[in-house]
Design an enzyme around this catalytic site. Structure first.
Site, PDB file in Angstrom:
ATOM      1  N   ASN A 135      12.328   8.267  -5.064  1.00 56.02           N
ATOM      2  CA  ASN A 135      13.195   7.464  -5.937  1.00 56.02           C
ATOM      3  C   ASN A 135      14.505   8.200  -6.209  1.00 56.02           C
ATOM      4  O   ASN A 135      14.915   8.359  -7.354  1.00 56.02           O
ATOM      5  CB  ASN A 135      12.474   7.091  -7.233  1.00 56.02           C
ATOM      6  CG  ASN A 135      13.222   6.012  -8.007  1.00 56.02           C
ATOM      7  OD1 ASN A 135      14.099   5.330  -7.472  1.00 56.02           O
ATOM      8  ND2 ASN A 135      12.887   5.864  -9.263  1.00 56.02           N
ATOM      9  N   GLU A 165      12.809   6.112  -0.090  1.00 51.57           N
ATOM     10  CA  GLU A 165      13.755   5.812  -1.163  1.00 51.57           C
ATOM     11  C   GLU A 165      14.567   7.060  -1.532  1.00 51.57           C
ATOM     12  O   GLU A 165      14.725   7.408  -2.693  1.00 51.57           O
ATOM     13  CB  GLU A 165      13.025   5.237  -2.379  1.00 51.57           C
ATOM     14  CG  GLU A 165      13.920   4.403  -3.261  1.00 51.57           C
ATOM     15  CD  GLU A 165      13.187   3.678  -4.378  1.00 51.57           C
ATOM     16  OE1 GLU A 165      13.890   2.998  -5.132  1.00 51.57           O
ATOM     17  OE2 GLU A 165      11.947   3.770  -4.497  1.00 51.57           O
ATOM     18  N   ASP A 223       5.937   3.775   1.539  1.00 53.69           N
ATOM     19  CA  ASP A 223       5.849   2.925   0.362  1.00 53.69           C
ATOM     20  C   ASP A 223       5.886   1.493   0.876  1.00 53.69           C
ATOM     21  O   ASP A 223       6.912   1.023   1.349  1.00 53.69           O
ATOM     22  CB  ASP A 223       7.022   3.209  -0.576  1.00 53.69           C
ATOM     23  CG  ASP A 223       6.975   2.382  -1.844  1.00 53.69           C
ATOM     24  OD1 ASP A 223       6.221   1.387  -1.891  1.00 53.69           O
ATOM     25  OD2 ASP A 223       7.707   2.715  -2.787  1.00 53.69           O
ATOM     26  N   ASN A 251       5.261  -1.166  -0.974  1.00 60.74           N
ATOM     27  CA  ASN A 251       5.633  -2.095  -2.053  1.00 60.74           C
ATOM     28  C   ASN A 251       4.639  -3.242  -2.169  1.00 60.74           C
ATOM     29  O   ASN A 251       5.009  -4.382  -2.440  1.00 60.74           O
ATOM     30  CB  ASN A 251       7.059  -2.625  -1.861  1.00 60.74           C
ATOM     31  CG  ASN A 251       8.075  -1.733  -2.546  1.00 60.74           C
ATOM     32  OD1 ASN A 251       7.912  -1.351  -3.692  1.00 60.74           O
ATOM     33  ND2 ASN A 251       9.122  -1.389  -1.824  1.00 60.74           N
TER      34      ASN A 251
END
Length: 191
Positions: free
Chosen positions: A9, A35, A148, A150
């Site tokens: 992130n 990310e 990831d 999601n």
């Protein structure tokens, strides 16, 4: 060989919060990052190399500060593949693959479906990605995909599944896709 997957992130923020110290302590051979929200030229690559990850590869979104993936490795790969070659997917910097003698490793960051337009984009991405992987596995059968997704796969993966049943990331269509994806020849190593 120890492989870790980590959605940071924002790698620049993670670096300020002790990422290198954690990485050194965890000591994987390879780490797949999702990310990262950075382009390689925005980073001091020396910090990764000093930590032993002299082979580091970054695939960034065209839009700065958005999406993007990376792979940091102590071992030199035979080949690095930036993206999938599918234009509708690659501009967001979501797929990076490194090939070694006995296996290939991908860092994947699937889009989220935060609104109707993004959900349509995500569903299209998932369909194109499945087709891409089906073709890729013909030449590269030993494929590891870290990332990831999601998507919360089952009810045990999410707080309050009944309340979230109509929320992107836990929609039946997403969960069914993930089941089909795993069943296309993958093993959920976390499970």
């Amino acid at each position: 060989m120890k492989i870790i997957s980590y959605n940071v992130n924002g790698i620049r923020a993670a670096l300020k919060k002790g990422f290198i110290e954690w990485l050194t302590s965890a000591n994987p051979d390879i780490i797949c990052l999702q990310e990262t929200k950075a382009h390689k030229e925005q980073l001091d690559i020396d910090v990764f190399e000093k930590a032993g990850y002299i082979y580091n590869y970054w695939f960034s979104a065209q839009k700065k500060g958005y999406s993007s993936v990376a792979i940091l490795s102590k071992h030199k790969p035979n080949h690095v593949e930036y993206g999938t070659g599918i234009e509708s997917m690659d501009f967001e910097g979501r797929n990076l693959r490194v090939d070694f003698n006995n296996f290939s490793l991908m860092s994947l960051y699937l889009p989220s479906g935060t609104n109707d337009a993004r959900l349509d984009f995500k569903l299209n991405y998932m369909a194109e990605f499945q087709e891409y992987i089906n073709n890729l596995k013909k030449d590269i059968p030993n494929l590891i995909i870290c990332g990831d997704y999601n998507i919360c796969h089952t009810e045990i993966d999410i707080h309050n599944p009944k309340q979230n049943k109509n929320t992107s990331g836990f929609l039946p269509v997403e969960r069914n896709w993930l089941s089909g994806f795993i069943n296309s020849g993958f093993i959920d190593s976390f499970r």
